[in-house]
Design an enzyme around this catalytic site. Structure first.
Site, PDB file in Angstrom:
ATOM      1  N   SER A   1       0.842  -1.202   0.000  1.00 39.77           N
ATOM      2  CA  SER A   1       0.000   0.000   0.000  1.00 39.77           C
ATOM      3  C   SER A   1       0.873   1.245   0.000  1.00 39.77           C
ATOM      4  O   SER A   1       1.984   1.238   0.554  1.00 39.77           O
ATOM      5  CB  SER A   1      -0.905   0.012   1.238  1.00 39.77           C
ATOM      6  OG  SER A   1      -1.512   1.276   1.417  1.00 39.77           O
TER       7      SER A   1
ATOM      8  N   TYR B   1      -2.454  -1.134  10.142  1.00 42.27           N
ATOM      9  CA  TYR B   1      -2.345  -1.428   8.710  1.00 42.27           C
ATOM     10  C   TYR B   1      -1.029  -0.894   8.146  1.00 42.27           C
ATOM     11  O   TYR B   1      -0.306  -1.603   7.424  1.00 42.27           O
ATOM     12  CB  TYR B   1      -3.529  -0.826   7.977  1.00 42.27           C
ATOM     13  CG  TYR B   1      -3.593  -1.178   6.509  1.00 42.27           C
ATOM     14  CD1 TYR B   1      -3.959  -2.459   6.102  1.00 42.27           C
ATOM     15  CD2 TYR B   1      -3.285  -0.238   5.539  1.00 42.27           C
ATOM     16  CE1 TYR B   1      -4.023  -2.794   4.755  1.00 42.27           C
ATOM     17  CE2 TYR B   1      -3.351  -0.558   4.190  1.00 42.27           C
ATOM     18  CZ  TYR B   1      -3.717  -1.831   3.798  1.00 42.27           C
ATOM     19  OH  TYR B   1      -3.774  -2.159   2.466  1.00 42.27           O
TER      20      TYR B   1
END
Length: 237
Positions: A144, A157
């Site tokens: 990401s 995350y």
């Protein structure tokens, strides 16, 4: 001309929906036999129907990636049947809580790290010997853009994806002198269920779908693709 991944074995985690589903289908379209892993049996069955509709074939593996003995059994089964693995796509991931670090419950933290990092380490542990048996083993781990730009309330995350990137780059360095190539892929903003959960006010129709993302991932899996240890960003431009 045969398809570019004809007769190759490709394992995809998180294959029941989103980018994993689209990547599994794209790999099958490119000629690979897909080993599809997900917790959701219904999603796997829908994937199998889609792959069969284009003349491909898949092996469905309902598995929670926190089940380390299950990963070991899968590796043993792949070794017994194929003696190799040609493609590994580490796509499965969970978002976890979006809250201040001090408010994150330990179990939630552990779950995010277990799926996003530790499960990929176990995949490397058990699948590395099979990838080395391939004439052109390819591993792609989905990351990401948040690793480069951490934001408030995304701690579990962001930390997990940063750790995943270090894991993949370490594995790439350790396999640099072999036929295995290991890379990271950042899909950018994509119309997925996870994105909708993270950005509920966003117009999903303004985002690219998972299909073009999948096609870019497949490019990193081709036998003639020789780069390793790289991060590829795709914004759909």
């Amino acid at each position: 001309m045969p398809p570019p991944l004809a007769d190759r074995i490709a394992l995809v985690t998180g294959a029941s929906r989103g980018i994993g589903h689209a990547t599994a289908l794209a790999l099958a379209r490119a000629g690979a036999h897909v080993v599809a892993i997900a917790r959701t049996v219904g999603g796997l069955e829908e994937l199998d129907d889609a792959i069969r509709a284009i003349g491909g074939a898949a092996t469905l593996v309902p598995l929670d990636l926190r089940d380390t003995p299950g990963i070991a059994r899968l590796a043993a089964a792949l070794n017994e049947r194929y003696r190799r693995l040609d493609v590994l796509i580490g796509n499965a991931g969970i978002l976890g809580p979006l809250s201040p670090l001090g408010h994150v419950e330990p179990k939630a933290w552990d779950d995010v790290l277990a799926i996003n990092v530790t499960a990929n380490w176990h995949l490397i542990r058990f699948m590395d010997p099979l990838l080395r048996q391939s004439g052109a083993g390819r591993a792609v781990f989905v990351t990401s853009g948040i690793t480069a730009h951490p934001r408030a309330y995304w701690g579990p995350y962001a930390v997990s994806k940063a750790a995943l990137e270090a894991l993949a780059r370490t594995y790439a360095a350790e396999t640099a002198s072999t036929h295995v190539r290991v890379n990271l892929f950042n899909p950018g903003a994509t119309r997925t269920r996870m994105r909708a959960t993270a950005m509920p006010g966003e117009d999903p129709m303004a985002l690219k779908t998972a299909e073009p993302v999948a096609e870019k991932i497949v490019e990193l899996c081709l036998p003639d693709f020789q780069e390793t240890g790289k991060l590829y960003d795709y914004r759909g431009d």
